[in-house]
Each structure stands twice: as structure tokens, then as C-alpha cells.
Design a protein around this motif. Structure first.
Motif, PDB file in Angstrom:
ATOM      1  N   GLU A 136     -42.557  92.422 -54.494  1.00 47.08           N
ATOM      2  CA  GLU A 136     -43.256  93.604 -55.571  1.00 47.08           C
ATOM      3  C   GLU A 136     -43.236  92.643 -56.563  1.00 47.08           C
ATOM      4  N   ILE A 137     -42.189  92.064 -57.349  1.00 48.13           N
ATOM      5  CA  ILE A 137     -42.302  91.289 -58.704  1.00 48.13           C
ATOM      6  C   ILE A 137     -43.493  90.780 -58.361  1.00 48.13           C
ATOM      7  N   GLU A 138     -43.570  89.493 -57.521  1.00 45.55           N
ATOM      8  CA  GLU A 138     -44.566  88.072 -57.726  1.00 45.55           C
ATOM      9  C   GLU A 138     -45.878  89.240 -57.613  1.00 45.55           C
ATOM     10  N   ALA A 139     -46.279  90.221 -57.277  1.00 47.37           N
ATOM     11  CA  ALA A 139     -47.510  91.016 -56.893  1.00 47.37           C
ATOM     12  C   ALA A 139     -47.724  92.137 -58.137  1.00 47.37           C
ATOM     13  N   LEU A 140     -46.684  92.101 -58.619  1.00 53.81           N
ATOM     14  CA  LEU A 140     -47.197  92.520 -60.185  1.00 53.81           C
ATOM     15  C   LEU A 140     -47.435  92.006 -61.470  1.00 53.81           C
ATOM     16  N   ILE A 141     -46.526  90.575 -61.004  1.00 50.54           N
ATOM     17  CA  ILE A 141     -47.165  89.692 -62.023  1.00 50.54           C
ATOM     18  C   ILE A 141     -48.118  89.406 -61.824  1.00 50.54           C
ATOM     19  N   ALA A 142     -49.223  89.054 -60.151  1.00 54.05           N
ATOM     20  CA  ALA A 142     -50.504  89.155 -60.318  1.00 54.05           C
ATOM     21  C   ALA A 142     -51.151  89.857 -61.200  1.00 54.05           C
ATOM     22  N   LEU A 143     -50.780  90.931 -60.920  1.00 50.53           N
ATOM     23  CA  LEU A 143     -51.640  92.283 -61.597  1.00 50.53           C
ATOM     24  C   LEU A 143     -51.875  92.052 -63.260  1.00 50.53           C
ATOM     25  N   GLY A 144     -50.705  91.755 -63.804  1.00 56.89           N
ATOM     26  CA  GLY A 144     -51.017  91.882 -65.246  1.00 56.89           C
ATOM     27  C   GLY A 144     -49.846  92.844 -65.881  1.00 56.89           C
ATOM     28  N   ARG A 145     -48.949  93.280 -64.525  1.00 54.41           N
ATOM     29  CA  ARG A 145     -48.763  94.853 -64.757  1.00 54.41           C
ATOM     30  C   ARG A 145     -46.877  93.804 -64.774  1.00 54.41           C
ATOM     31  N   LEU A 146     -46.348  93.320 -66.649  1.00 52.96           N
ATOM     32  CA  LEU A 146     -45.498  92.515 -66.566  1.00 52.96           C
ATOM     33  C   LEU A 146     -44.472  93.589 -67.160  1.00 52.96           C
ATOM     34  N   ASP A 147     -44.229  94.543 -67.561  1.00 53.45           N
ATOM     35  CA  ASP A 147     -43.485  95.274 -67.867  1.00 53.45           C
ATOM     36  C   ASP A 147     -42.424  95.822 -66.956  1.00 53.45           C
ATOM     37  N   GLU A 148     -43.236  96.010 -66.109  1.00 53.21           N
ATOM     38  CA  GLU A 148     -42.619  97.001 -64.698  1.00 53.21           C
ATOM     39  C   GLU A 148     -42.330  95.567 -63.836  1.00 53.21           C
ATOM     40  N   ALA A 149     -42.640  94.414 -63.462  1.00 53.59           N
ATOM     41  CA  ALA A 149     -42.587  93.425 -63.054  1.00 53.59           C
ATOM     42  C   ALA A 149     -40.856  92.755 -64.184  1.00 53.59           C
ATOM     43  N   GLN A 150     -40.721  93.327 -65.474  1.00 56.50           N
ATOM     44  CA  GLN A 150     -39.701  93.059 -65.882  1.00 56.50           C
ATOM     45  C   GLN A 150     -38.661  94.637 -65.540  1.00 56.50           C
ATOM     46  N   VAL A 151     -38.803  95.023 -65.575  1.00 61.91           N
ATOM     47  CA  VAL A 151     -38.118  96.591 -65.221  1.00 61.91           C
ATOM     48  C   VAL A 151     -37.394  95.897 -63.577  1.00 61.91           C
ATOM     49  N   LEU A 152     -38.001  95.381 -62.829  1.00 62.12           N
ATOM     50  CA  LEU A 152     -37.674  95.547 -61.485  1.00 62.12           C
ATOM     51  C   LEU A 152     -37.377  93.937 -61.055  1.00 62.12           C
ATOM     52  N   LEU A 153     -37.367  92.806 -61.984  1.00 62.90           N
ATOM     53  CA  LEU A 153     -36.555  92.114 -62.430  1.00 62.90           C
ATOM     54  C   LEU A 153     -35.717  92.102 -62.886  1.00 62.90           C
ATOM     55  N   ASP A 154     -35.340  92.619 -64.162  1.00 63.57           N
ATOM     56  CA  ASP A 154     -33.755  93.010 -64.408  1.00 63.57           C
ATOM     57  C   ASP A 154     -32.831  93.235 -63.730  1.00 63.57           C
ATOM     58  N   ARG A 155     -33.434  94.014 -63.194  1.00 65.99           N
ATOM     59  CA  ARG A 155     -32.298  94.979 -61.693  1.00 65.99           C
ATOM     60  C   ARG A 155     -31.641  94.470 -60.737  1.00 65.99           C
ATOM     61  N   LEU A 156     -33.195  93.020 -60.463  1.00 67.57           N
ATOM     62  CA  LEU A 156     -32.464  92.590 -59.158  1.00 67.57           C
ATOM     63  C   LEU A 156     -31.367  92.115 -59.702  1.00 67.57           C
ATOM     64  N   GLN A 157     -31.823  90.981 -60.722  1.00 66.66           N
ATOM     65  CA  GLN A 157     -30.801  90.223 -61.449  1.00 66.66           C
ATOM     66  C   GLN A 157     -29.463  90.686 -61.800  1.00 66.66           C
ATOM     67  N   ARG A 158     -29.551  91.955 -62.441  1.00 67.33           N
ATOM     68  CA  ARG A 158     -28.461  92.105 -62.720  1.00 67.33           C
ATOM     69  C   ARG A 158     -27.413  92.645 -61.146  1.00 67.33           C
ATOM     70  N   ARG A 159     -28.065  92.476 -60.769  1.00 68.59           N
ATOM     71  CA  ARG A 159     -27.672  92.887 -59.249  1.00 68.59           C
ATOM     72  C   ARG A 159     -26.847  92.461 -58.407  1.00 68.59           C
ATOM     73  N   ALA A 160     -27.650  91.783 -58.320  1.00 70.86           N
ATOM     74  CA  ALA A 160     -27.793  90.273 -58.029  1.00 70.86           C
ATOM     75  C   ALA A 160     -26.086  89.241 -58.186  1.00 70.86           C
ATOM     76  N   ARG A 161     -26.013  89.176 -59.866  1.00 72.68           N
ATOM     77  CA  ARG A 161     -25.212  89.243 -60.742  1.00 72.68           C
ATOM     78  C   ARG A 161     -23.995  89.757 -60.049  1.00 72.68           C
TER      79      ARG A 161
END
Length: 172
Positions: A136-161
Motif C-alpha cells: 500500500e505504501i508503494e502504491a501511494l508513492i506511485a500515485l504521488g500521495r507522498l504524505d499518506e505514504a509517509q504516515v503509513l511508513l512511519d507507523r510501520l517503522q515505529r512498530r517494526a522497531r
């Protein structure tokens, strides 16, 4: 040995999932197909839904577009009828991955975006259960919805760590 055939679909589902995660897609397909057939024969539509979703994931990763779509749609149909949320998750994950692999970011987002929202609303936080999130993050990036992608990426990284999940750390 005990003649309890009703447990086999669940066990084969776990075997299929483990094989899929290990990259042994032939073995994953074999277990998913066998579990699906037994679920059908023993009248377990919820397990059938989940195993159809597993089949869809395996087909999508093997590049078998038609089979992945058919199995994914079947998983969604059966899940809708039975309430098997895990079947819905697998079906949408497979269809989203497939569309992303085919370069259809908007269709991938249409499948995965609502799934992300649904899982978040349900309180599902375990990255291992959200293996579709990087897609989903990759799809959002491809669609140019970078702010939404960043929110999900931050959430994923936080939980992963926090949980030290190798898959999620690598994906993020």
C-alpha cells in the motif's frame, strides 16, 4: 490417525503460509490446494475462504494473473458469506499485490487502502499480520500521495522497531 479430517484445512493453511514466507511457492501451492479441497469436502466455508486467499497470494507471487484473480475473488466472496476476516485480508492482499506488480497502482490502492483502514480501526498492530502494508505504501508513492505514504511508513517503522520484526524493518 484419529480420522479427524476437519483439522486438516487449518494445519495445511499454516503449512502453506510457512512455505510461502520461505519462498517455496510450489510447496505453498500444494498445501493450499490440498487444504482448500479438504475444506470443501468437509463443509468448512470459512477455511475454504482463507485457503482461497492463500492460493491467491501464491498465484500472485508466481505471476499467474488469472488464477490469482479468480482465487482472490473467491476468497472475498466466501469471506463475505462467512465473516472470515482473515480470508478477506488474504484475498485483498493478494489482489493488491497482483495489481501493484502489474503497474496498476490505483487498483492496488483501491484494494489495500480500505484494508489498511479496517485493520487500523480493529486495532491490528502486528506488522507480521500486515504484510500488505508495504504494498500500500508503494502504491501511494506511485500515485504521488507522498504524505499518506509517509504516515503509513512511519507507523510501520515505529512498530517494526518496537517489536523487532525483521520483515517489517526490511520492508520499511
Amino acid at each position: 490417525e484419529a480420522g479427524d479430517e476437519s483439522s486438516l484445512p487449518l494445519l495445511l493453511r499454516y503449512h502453506a503460509s510457512a512455505s510461502w514466507l520461505a519462498g517455496d511457492w510450489e510447496e505453498a501451492a500444494r498445501h493450499a490446494d490440498e487444504g482448500y479441497e479438504i475444506a470443501l469436502q468437509t463443509g468448512q466455508p470459512s477455511q475454504q475462504a482463507v485457503l482461497a486467499g492463500m492460493r491467491a497470494l501464491v498465484h500472485a507471487h508466481r505471476g499467474r494473473v488469472r488464477e490469482a484473480r479468480e482465487a482472490g475473488e473467491e476468497a472475498l466472496r466466501l469471506s463475505s458469506a462467512t465473516g472470515a476476516m482473515f480470508g478477506t485480508m488474504l484475498g485483498l492482499s493478494a489482489l493488491g499485490f497482483l495489481e501493484l506488480s502489474l503497474g496498476n497502482a490505483a487498483e492496488a490502492d483501491a484494494r489495500l487502502g480500505p484494508l489498511v483502514e479496517r485493520c487500523e480501526a480493529a486495532g491490528l498492530r502486528e506488522p507480521g499480520a500486515l504484510r500488505f502494508l508495504p504494498d500500500e505504501i508503494e502504491a501511494l508513492i506511485a500515485l504521488g500521495r507522498l504524505d499518506e505514504a509517509q504516515v503509513l511508513l512511519d507507523r510501520l517503522q515505529r512498530r517494526a522497531r518496537k517489536l523487532r520484526r525483521a520483515f517489517a524493518l526490511a520492508a520499511s
